[in-house]
Design an enzyme around this catalytic site. Structure first.
Site, short mmCIF file in Angstrom:
data_model
loop_
_atom_site.label_atom_id
_atom_site.label_comp_id
_atom_site.label_asym_id
_atom_site.label_seq_id
_atom_site.Cartn_x
_atom_site.Cartn_y
_atom_site.Cartn_z
N ASN A 55 0.88 -1.31 0.03
CA ASN A 55 0.11 -0.21 0.10
C ASN A 55 0.89 1.19 -0.10
O ASN A 55 1.62 1.26 -0.78
CB ASN A 55 -1.22 -0.14 1.09
CG ASN A 55 -0.67 -0.10 2.29
OD1 ASN A 55 -0.47 -1.43 2.73
ND2 ASN A 55 -0.63 0.87 3.27
N ASP A 56 0.84 2.21 0.81
CA ASP A 56 1.18 3.44 0.87
C ASP A 56 2.83 3.58 0.26
O ASP A 56 3.64 2.78 0.82
CB ASP A 56 1.20 4.41 2.23
CG ASP A 56 0.07 4.18 2.91
OD1 ASP A 56 -0.99 3.72 2.43
OD2 ASP A 56 -0.14 4.81 3.92
N GLN B 223 4.80 0.33 2.04
CA GLN B 223 4.24 -0.63 2.82
C GLN B 223 3.89 -1.88 2.06
O GLN B 223 3.27 -2.09 1.20
CB GLN B 223 2.74 -0.08 3.24
CG GLN B 223 2.85 1.33 4.20
CD GLN B 223 3.32 0.94 5.48
OE1 GLN B 223 2.54 0.72 6.66
NE2 GLN B 223 4.75 1.04 5.80
N ARG C 6 0.41 8.96 13.27
CA ARG C 6 1.07 8.20 12.29
C ARG C 6 1.53 9.00 11.15
O ARG C 6 1.09 10.07 10.94
CB ARG C 6 0.43 6.96 11.89
CG ARG C 6 -0.84 7.08 11.33
CD ARG C 6 -1.52 5.74 10.78
NE ARG C 6 -3.01 5.92 10.51
CZ ARG C 6 -3.97 5.66 11.22
NH1 ARG C 6 -3.86 5.61 12.58
NH2 ARG C 6 -5.20 5.82 10.83
N ASP C 7 2.52 8.25 10.29
CA ASP C 7 2.81 8.72 9.04
C ASP C 7 3.70 9.97 9.11
O ASP C 7 3.28 10.89 8.36
CB ASP C 7 1.67 9.05 8.03
CG ASP C 7 0.68 7.96 8.00
OD1 ASP C 7 1.22 6.64 8.31
OD2 ASP C 7 -0.55 7.95 7.96
N TRP D 19 -8.81 1.41 -0.09
CA TRP D 19 -9.27 0.87 1.07
C TRP D 19 -10.62 0.24 1.13
O TRP D 19 -11.39 0.84 0.41
CB TRP D 19 -8.85 1.55 2.61
CG TRP D 19 -7.67 1.84 2.88
CD1 TRP D 19 -7.00 3.02 2.69
CD2 TRP D 19 -6.71 0.92 3.09
NE1 TRP D 19 -5.54 3.22 3.28
CE2 TRP D 19 -5.50 1.61 3.37
CE3 TRP D 19 -6.48 -0.35 3.32
CZ2 TRP D 19 -4.21 0.80 3.87
CZ3 TRP D 19 -5.46 -1.13 3.53
CH2 TRP D 19 -4.21 -0.21 3.99
#
Length: 464
Positions: free
Chosen positions: A8-9, A25, A132-133, A270
């Protein structure tokens, strides 16, 4: 796409020691989400990518359930990765910000001081369970980290931390906070200055639909305005959805060797089923093409990086094709790797339609309604059904794009299971699709008379 497993990301997108590095990810052991690792690839030209070993794996007490998304920055010849350590204790999530450092951009050592930002640094400014992130940037002589969190009442909030050395961080400000209509949590923030504007891009979860915008259950938003570095606050002047397709999330940017602001996003969404997982293909998820960003009239504009045009091999070209109610069809032009450039005069018609990668029963449909200035993309009749948690099934989207001198100008990059559509240089639509019947035809139809001034088909050259 990763060689195998789930992705993913995009993470840690950076230009380091003469090469582009893209981390992501990754769960290497299954084609569905699992404890997150950082996959890794590098490139000299943003086109040809070399897969590298996994850069980060969840192996410490502070990241035992996942090395979540983050960013990369170079300092004194070293590459610093900042990521979120994800821990689940008795069903409760805890998230902190962590650091790993590399001399060669391939092998990374996690800091002995991890986590570098924890619950104490967060205090009451956010939610340690959704924190996060980290995206780290440099401004003047200091380093700043923007991190996503949320309020106690489930509103998105972006925090800013400051450091002199990338090792010790102090809370600096609440950069921006959302409202109830803008999602229950913001993810993947990225802050940069471009064309005289300060830009914050982020990914809201469950953002409320607004007209043609934000129809996916989660989305991406660009906030444009002016940054006050003394207070650490962004004064937003305009904001808008970034991509009007179905599969575009968690974009991240870097400043490249040519001083261009380049962005890559996860080409998925998602809460959707994944046909490649369901069919046992052992992979799921992919990245968009790198896109160059600019600001024009209060909007963030995307275009393919110019490097791609040097790699294009033009195969077919047609001019001055008249299209009316009877379809005009070209057979066996659309392959798994196809570039399409189209210029159509719509001054004499109310609507124009393109059936792309068309087989007997399937195909992607692009259409333009001249009465409303809306371009649409439909995958309703294209292969395996893709469904999500939206209130209504979502396989057709529209975006308002004015014609240019009565002309529609399209660029389409088609990979095996995706299309990235650039419309009049103003809007993009990104979509995956998974064929059952192989479709190689392209067909045009208009309500009255449309004239295709130019129609070019090519492919990106790929080395064996």
């Amino acid at each position: 796409m990763a060689p195998v497993g789930w992705i993913n990301d995009p993470n840690g997108f950076v230009y380091f020691q003469g090469e582009y590095h893209l981390f992501y990810q990754h769960y290497p052991y299954d084609s569905q989400w699992g404890p997150m690792h950082w996959g890794h690839a590098k490139s000299k030209d943003l086109i040809h990518w070399q897969e590298l070993p996994v850069a980060l794996a969840p192996d410490q007490v502070y990241d035992k359930d996942g090395c979540f998304s983050g960013s990369a920055i170079e300092k004194d010849g070293l590459l610093y990765l900042f990521y979120t350590g994800h821990v689940v204790e008795k069903g409760v999530t805890y998230q902190t910000q962590c650091l790993a450092i590399s001399t060669d951009g391939i092998h990374f050592e996690k800091s002995a001081n991890n986590p570098v930002i924890d619950a104490q640094n967060l205090g009451d400014k956010g939610d340690i369970h959704d924190f996060r992130d980290p995206k780290v940037i440099q401004h003047d002589e200091a380093y700043y980290m923007v991190v996503a969190t949320k309020t106690a009442s489930d509103e998105g909030r972006i925090l800013m931390y400051r450091s002199a050395d990338l090792l010790t961080w102090d809370f600096y400000s609440i950069l921006l906070q959302g409202n109830k209509d803008q999602g229950i949590m913001w993810e993947c923030p990225d802050l940069f200055h471009l064309d005289g504007q300060d830009v914050l891009i982020l990914s809201p979860i469950q953002i409320k639909q607004a007209g043609l915008e934000y129809q996916n259950i989660s989305s991406t938003m660009a906030c444009l305005g002016q940054m006050n570095w003394q207070t650490g606050e962004l004064k937003v002047e305009t904001f808008h959805e970034m991509d009007f397709g179905f599969d575009f999330y968690a974009p991240q940017t870097t400043l490249d060797a040519k001083n261009r602001r380049v962005m890559i996003a996860w080409m998925q969404m998602w809460d959707r089923n994944m046909p490649t997982h369901e069919l046992g293909h052992h992979w799921a998820g992919s990245m968009t093409l790198p896109r160059e960003l600019h600001v024009r009239e209060g909007r963030l504009i995307q275009k393919p990086v110019s490097d791609y045009y040097r790699e294009l091999e033009y195969l077919y070209g047609f001019e001055n094709i008249s299209v009316e109610a009877k379809p005009v069809t070209f057979h066996k032009l659309i392959k798994d790797n196809t570039y399409l450039h189209l210029v159509v005069d719509l001054s004499q018609t109310a609507s124009f339609e393109i059936h792309f990668a068309k087989s007997k029963n399937e195909g992607i449909i692009y259409s333009y309604d001249a009465t409303t200035s809306e371009f649409s993309l439909s995958r309703e009749k294209s292969g395996y059904q893709i469904t999500g948690k939206e209130a209504q099934p979502l396989n057709k989207r529209r975006v308002k794009v004015p014609l240019i001198d009565n002309q529609l100008v399209l660029e389409v990059f088609r990979d095996t299971s995706s299309v990235e559509v650039f419309i009049n240089g103003l809007a993009t639509m990104t979509s995956t699709f998974y064929e059952i019947e192989k479709g190689e035809d392209i067909s045009f139809v208009a309500s009255e008379k449309a004239v295709i001034g130019s129609f070019e088909v090519g492919r990106v050259k790929i080395s064996d």
